[in-house]
Each structure stands twice: as structure tokens, then as C-alpha cells.
Design an enzyme around this catalytic site. Structure first.
Site, PDB file in Angstrom:
ATOM      1  N   TYR A 123       6.883 -14.827 -12.664  1.00 19.30           N
ATOM      2  CA  TYR A 123       5.792 -13.981 -12.181  1.00 19.30           C
ATOM      3  C   TYR A 123       4.443 -14.646 -12.432  1.00 19.30           C
ATOM      4  CZ  TYR A 123       2.708  -9.921 -11.741  1.00 19.30           C
ATOM      5  OH  TYR A 123       1.696  -9.063 -11.378  1.00 19.30           O
ATOM      6  N   ALA A 183       0.802  -1.226   0.000  1.00 16.05           N
ATOM      7  CA  ALA A 183       0.000   0.000   0.000  1.00 16.05           C
ATOM      8  C   ALA A 183       0.829   1.269   0.000  1.00 16.05           C
ATOM      9  CB  ALA A 183      -0.928   0.013   1.217  1.00 16.05           C
ATOM     10  N   GLY A 237      -2.528  -0.413  -4.083  1.00 12.63           N
ATOM     11  CA  GLY A 237      -2.696  -0.503  -2.640  1.00 12.63           C
ATOM     12  C   GLY A 237      -2.957   0.839  -2.000  1.00 12.63           C
ATOM     13  N   SER A 259       2.199   2.543  -2.541  1.00 12.46           N
ATOM     14  CA  SER A 259       1.993   3.217  -3.830  1.00 12.46           C
ATOM     15  C   SER A 259       0.973   2.421  -4.631  1.00 12.46           C
ATOM     16  CB  SER A 259       3.310   3.316  -4.618  1.00 12.46           C
ATOM     17  OG  SER A 259       3.798   2.021  -4.941  1.00 12.46           O
ATOM     18  N   SER A 302      -3.252 -11.948 -11.406  1.00 14.09           N
ATOM     19  CA  SER A 302      -2.930 -11.333 -12.700  1.00 14.09           C
ATOM     20  C   SER A 302      -3.416 -12.228 -13.824  1.00 14.09           C
ATOM     21  CB  SER A 302      -1.421 -11.124 -12.837  1.00 14.09           C
ATOM     22  OG  SER A 302      -1.058 -10.824 -14.174  1.00 14.09           O
TER      23      SER A 302
END
Length: 285
Positions: free
Chosen positions: A164, A18, A23, A20, A138
Site C-alpha cells: 500500500y 465516491a 469521495g 462512500s 497517504s
């Protein structure tokens, strides 16, 4: 779509990642609705700035270190007698295989193992509060191949996108397994893709793509953080618990699985067992 905006007065919301991006935007939306918000981030200054803007409490934790995750959980449990929402939003992608102080591959630890650990350390409190656990996944899960024999190997071939994507598939499997293991308790677990959002998750993308994605030039093609936060807040507050429990959403739309591994119950169980072993967390049932 028209978003519900319920009053969250008296509710406690924990948002990781959080400092940036999504978040930070989600923390502001929760605070605007009256929630008590715990702003969790790795960067002390940015985390404190976000917390100050939304009149929240900052908590600092680097997900590359399990001890810091355990300290975070202890601090949250000490401060909050109830936790109504846990937003597991922290994550990242790194261009090279890196081994953490705990001996794990960095992408796997930050994106899956540490959220797994935090959730389990908070689980009793979450169950008591009949909480909502929202996991930021994602769309890359669609192309992922999760091999539990290699996902956490300290050596071997490494591909940034592949690593990822595999961890984002792990987020979905964790969501499904958490929902199964806590069935009929009132806890709800859900995963979502926020859309293509200009955040720091792309900082380590090759060829300077991270700077480009966050620049004004990208605005016709990617979402701003406040838009990316909308499905997180919606899924954290919608009343349709049964309809979302254990599910994956592409922003606001329920997505039928587009990767067979995402609905592999045996793989989900084996991932949970591996995660327990690696994090040292006891069995939760």
C-alpha cells in the site's frame, strides 16, 4: 483553517472512489457549490445512492479491470464536454497478493495503474479545460520503498502495508511527473494525505481493525469522512495553481519530501514508462 468556498456553477468534477467515505463527502461538497458531479464507484447500489443524494450522475467501474476503466473514460468523455476537476480518490489495501484479470498485482493496479490510465485517457479533455487533477495519497509514502522490478510481480513475498505504501509513493511520483509533462498548459496536478480517516480503505486491515476504525470508539483518534474530504475540495478549488502544482500536502500543509524516492526524477520517469507499457496507453509526451 478557513476554507475557500468558490461558486462552482458551470464546472464539472469527476470524483472516483465516491461510493462512500472521502469521495462521497467530497462529491456532496462539490455539488453544494454548484458543480456538475460525476460520482464514480465500484459498488453499484452505494454509488447510485450517493449520486441520488447529491443530484449527480453515477458511473460504475471496477479498477481491478482495465476494460472497465476504459469504458468509464469513454462514458465521461461522451457526457461531459469539459472536465474541470479529476479527483483520483479510489484505492484500497489487500492482505494477500492477488493478480487481476489484467495480470497485475491488485494493490498496484487499483491504487496506481488504473488512475494513471483514466487520467491519460481523459488528458486531452483535461488539458482543454485547464483542469485540476487531485490525487489522494497517504502519509505512508514516508516509509515506502518502491522497487519497479517487484512492485507488479505476480509472485514473491508480499506485505500489505508495504504494498500500500509503495502505491501511495507512486501516486506522488505520478503527480510530479504529470505536472512536469504538462508544464505551461494550465493543468495543475497535486497530491495530498487526507489524515487518518475512518473509511472502507481499512476494510481488509488485520485483526478486525477496519470495523474498529469505523466504530464510535475510534472517534477521538480518527477523522470522519467529511473532514477528510476538506483538503481534497480545497486543493481542487484554490486559486494558487503555481504554488501547488506537482506538490504533496499533508492535509492543508505543503510537506517537504520525507522520502528521497518521492523526488527521484529518474524513478518518476521509469514509473511513467512502466505504467504506459502495462496499461497500453500511448506516450503523452
Amino acid at each position: 483553517m478557513a476554507l475557500q468556498e468558490p461558486d462552482l456553477t458551470g464546472k464539472t468534477v469527476v470524483v472516483t472512489g465516491a461510493s462512500s467515505g472521502i469521495g462521497a463527502a467530497a462529491a456532496a461538497r462539490f455539488a453544494d457549490r454548484g458543480a456538475t458531479v460525476a460520482v464514480v464507484g465500484r459498488a453499484p447500489q452505494r454509488t447510485a445512492e450517493v449520486a441520488a443524494r447529491v443530484a449527480a450522475v453515477p458511473f460504475i467501474a471496477d479498477y481491478a479491470c482495465f476494460d472497465e476503466v476504459r469504458e468509464l473514460a469513454a462514458a465521461l468523455l461522451d457526457r461531459y464536454p469539459r472536465i474541470d476537476v479529476l479527483a483520483n480518490n479510489a484505492g484500497g489495501a489487500w492482505p494477500e497478493r492477488t493478480v487481476t484479470v489484467d495480470g497485475n498485482e491488485l494493490t498496484f493496479q487499483v491504487n496506481h495503474l488504473s488512475p494513471f490510465l483514466l487520467t491519460n485517457l481523459l488528458l486531452e479533455r483535461l488539458l482543454q479545460s485547464r483542469a485540476r487533477v487531485v490525487n489522494t495519497a497517504s502519509t505512508t509514502y514516508r516509509m515506502a520503498r518502491l522497487d519497479l522490478n517487484t512492485i507488479n510481480a505476480p509472485t514473491g513475498s508480499f506485505n500489505q502495508l508495504g504494498a500500500y505504501a509503495a502505491t501511495k509513493l507512486a501516486n506522488i511520483l505520478f503527480t510530479r511527473q504529470l505536472a512536469r509533462r504538462t508544464a505551461d498548459t494550465g493543468l495543475t496536478a497535486v497530491a495530498f494525505h487526507p489524515g487518518a480517516v475512518a473509511t472502507h480503505v481499512y476494510d481488509n486491515a488485520p485483526f478486525g481493525l477496519g470495523r474498529l476504525i469505523r466504530s464510535p470508539l475510534s472517534r477521538p483518534f480518527v477523522l470522519r469522512a467529511d473532514k477528510g474530504a476538506e483538503p481534497l475540495v480545497h486543493l481542487a478549488t484554490t486559486a494558487n495553481d503555481a504554488a501547488i502544482n506537482g506538490q504533496y500536502f499533508h492535509r492543508f500543509d505543503l510537506e517537504p519530501p520525507r522520502n528521497k524516492q518521492a523526488i527521484d526524477a529518474d524513478l518518476a520517469q521509469r514509473l511513467w514508462t512502466l505504467s504506459e507499457q502495462v496499461t497500453g496507453i500511448g506516450s503523452t509526451g
